[in-house]
Design a protein around this motif. Structure first.
Motif, short mmCIF file in Angstrom:
data_model
loop_
_atom_site.label_atom_id
_atom_site.label_comp_id
_atom_site.label_asym_id
_atom_site.label_seq_id
_atom_site.Cartn_x
_atom_site.Cartn_y
_atom_site.Cartn_z
N GLU A 185 0.84 -1.20 0.00
CA GLU A 185 0.00 0.00 0.00
C GLU A 185 0.87 1.25 0.00
O GLU A 185 1.99 1.24 0.48
CB GLU A 185 -0.88 0.05 1.26
N LYS A 186 0.29 2.31 -0.52
CA LYS A 186 0.99 3.60 -0.51
C LYS A 186 1.09 4.10 0.94
O LYS A 186 2.07 4.70 1.34
CB LYS A 186 0.20 4.60 -1.37
N ASP A 187 0.02 3.83 1.72
CA ASP A 187 0.07 4.16 3.14
C ASP A 187 0.80 3.03 3.85
O ASP A 187 0.32 1.90 3.88
CB ASP A 187 -1.36 4.30 3.69
N LYS A 188 1.97 3.34 4.44
CA LYS A 188 2.83 2.26 4.94
C LYS A 188 2.51 1.83 6.37
O LYS A 188 3.25 1.06 6.95
CB LYS A 188 4.28 2.72 4.89
N HIS A 230 9.88 7.19 6.39
CA HIS A 230 10.20 7.95 5.18
C HIS A 230 11.72 8.04 5.12
O HIS A 230 12.37 8.09 6.16
CB HIS A 230 9.69 9.39 5.27
N ASN A 241 7.74 1.91 -0.75
CA ASN A 241 6.60 1.63 -1.59
C ASN A 241 7.02 1.94 -3.02
O ASN A 241 7.74 2.91 -3.25
CB ASN A 241 5.41 2.50 -1.14
N ASP A 242 6.60 1.11 -3.97
CA ASP A 242 7.07 1.26 -5.36
C ASP A 242 6.85 2.65 -5.95
O ASP A 242 7.63 3.11 -6.77
CB ASP A 242 6.37 0.23 -6.26
N ALA A 243 5.79 3.29 -5.53
CA ALA A 243 5.44 4.58 -6.14
C ALA A 243 6.38 5.71 -5.69
O ALA A 243 6.40 6.78 -6.28
CB ALA A 243 4.00 4.94 -5.79
N GLU A 244 7.16 5.43 -4.63
CA GLU A 244 8.00 6.50 -4.09
C GLU A 244 9.21 6.79 -4.96
O GLU A 244 9.71 5.92 -5.65
CB GLU A 244 8.58 6.05 -2.74
#
Length: 448
Positions: free
Chosen positions: A214-217, A306, A335-338
């Motif tokens: 998830e984007k929210d870790k 982070h 997260n992959d999107a980061e």
């Protein structure tokens, strides 16, 4: 007899042929420069590295303390004293530390030593009492300075340094590199002598990556904490509101945590740290404010919720673990999107914490607040005595006690808190009634 000849005698007395490279370099820097930071591993002979130049700088005609050496522990103080005595100089040395009879020390200091060694608390006490003159102290050595910071002697050290008007030489000695030098030391742009092996600096730190789908870790963080066998951890994030949100969410899920950031007032920050230090909460969620000069014990686990934008912040955060000879782990939640950070090697070992959801054991202690402190003439011993005699606590029921100017905090075993409060409800400590209650948790101020 000239000094040089004398220092050869000293080496004979110590039973050594010659100085090692570090000792040579340090002696020279300390004699010639006003601010020196000596980084050298424990056991490398750093005591002699600063004692020899001190000896050369002492002036026999000054019958007053000329050099002050602050140490984090009694053991280290006594060790330095032994080396000085073995050197066989004509100068007197004394060691002062908590737990040693103060009257004996006052008597020893009435005939002042040229070199005074001591722990910050006890030396501050003597300066406060005016036991010895400070106007001839020209050299200050802060030995195992990293350890003194770690043990939280900030207040005492800053008090002492502010009271030394004639100081013109400051030497900081540390066994770990990357320490943040606090402003109160007045050490600016020191000559840095770094004898810590690059290899040694990072060997004890292992890095592990946790991948959050998830984007929210927060879910991944929860699982990761559940996999740490109930051991404490410090969790870094990049924003104040994130720190608060993560802490609130973990608390709702039954993981005891506090947050810490620059937007809190000093009192709240102090309270959060006290609860973390004394084991009333096991997880500290913080911004980078806490990576530097923070007074908390060494951690086995550092978690990057982070990643910071710069590598040196990353290194600083990791400096909270794997210090001295202990080993530690830093976890990176990604997260992959980061955005990928160029200082991270993303091929590192991946830790899969999925499905881990057994909550860590609750903290053993709860923090008790006491409405009195040093300025009310209260000390640790008073509190221990009162809590054990009137409060009927056994030896292991009482944890860390911290006495501030006007308030104090004591860690008490969870299941002993209610009986303690009941037993002391109508009792006086040192003839005075103090407000004693469970310290409040640091909570978000609700904004209307």
């Amino acid at each position: 007899m000239n000094k040089h000849h004398h220092s050869n005698n000293i080496l004979d007395n110590l039973g050594i042929e010659s100085l090692n490279e570090m000792q040579e370099a340090a002696s020279e820097a300390i004699l010639n420069d006003n601010n020196v930071l000596l980084l050298s591993p424990t056991g490398s002979g750093k005591t002699l590295a600063f004692l020899l130049p001190i000896f050369e700088m002492l002036q026999p005609e000054l019958l007053s303390v000329q050099c002050l050496i602050l140490v984090p522990s009694r053991e280290l103080g006594l060790q330095i004293e032994q080396v000085w005595k073995k050197m066989g100089t004509d100068y007197k040395v004394n060691v002062c530390y908590g737990g040693h009879a103060i009257d004996t020390e006052i008597k020893n200091l009435s005939n002042p030593p040229a070199v005074l060694i001591g722990t910050p608390g006890r030396i501050a006490d003597h300066i406060d009492r005016g036991t010895f003159r400070v106007d001839k102290i020209q050299t200050l050595i802060l030995d195992e300075f990293d350890k003194s910071l770690q043990l939280g002697f900030h207040e005492q050290m800053s008090f002492i340094i502010a009271r030394l008007p004639k100081l013109n030489k400051r030497v900081l000695v540390s066994a770990t590199s990357g320490i943040e030098i606090p402003r109160y030391t007045k050490v600016v742009n020191p000559t840095v002598l770094d004898f810590i092996d690059e290899e040694e600096k990072n060997t004890n730190l292992s890095l592990k990556m946790v991948v959050s789908k998830e984007k929210d870790k927060i879910g991944s963080l929860f699982n990761l904490i559940c996999s740490l066998k109930s051991e404490a951890a410090i969790i870094f994030c990049n924003h104040r509101d994130a720190a608060e949100r993560i802490s609130d969410t973990l608390n709702e899920k039954g993981i005891y945590s506090v947050y810490y950031h620059g937007g809190m007032d000093q009192d709240e920050r102090e309270r959060a740290l006290i609860q973390f230090r004394n084991g009333s909460v096991s997880y500290l969620i913080t911004t980078d404010l806490a990576a530097r000069g923070l007074d908390i014990p060494e951690m086995n686990h550092v978690i990057h919720y982070h990643l910071p934008s710069k590598e040196d912040e990353f290194t600083h955060r990791n400096g909270r673990t794997a210090r001295m000879s202990a080993s530690g782990t830093a976890y990176i939640i990604v997260n992959d999107a980061e955005k990928k950070m160029d200082y991270i090697d993303y091929t590192m070992q991946v830790l899969n914490a999925d499905g881990k959801n057994t909550l860590p054991k609750p903290p053993q202690f709860q923090t008790i607040y006491i409405s009195g402190g040093k300025k009310n003439k209260l000390n640790k011993i008073d509190i221990v005595g009162f809590f054990s005699q009137k409060g009927k606590l056994e030896k292991g029921d009482l944890g860390l006690i911290e006495v501030k100017d006007f308030i104090s905090f004591a860690a008490v075993k969870y299941d002993k808190v209610l009986p303690l409060l009941k037993n002391i409800r109508d009792e006086k400590m040192k003839g005075k009634k103090f407000k004693i209650e469970v310290a409040r948790k640091v909570v978000k101020k609700e904004v209307e």
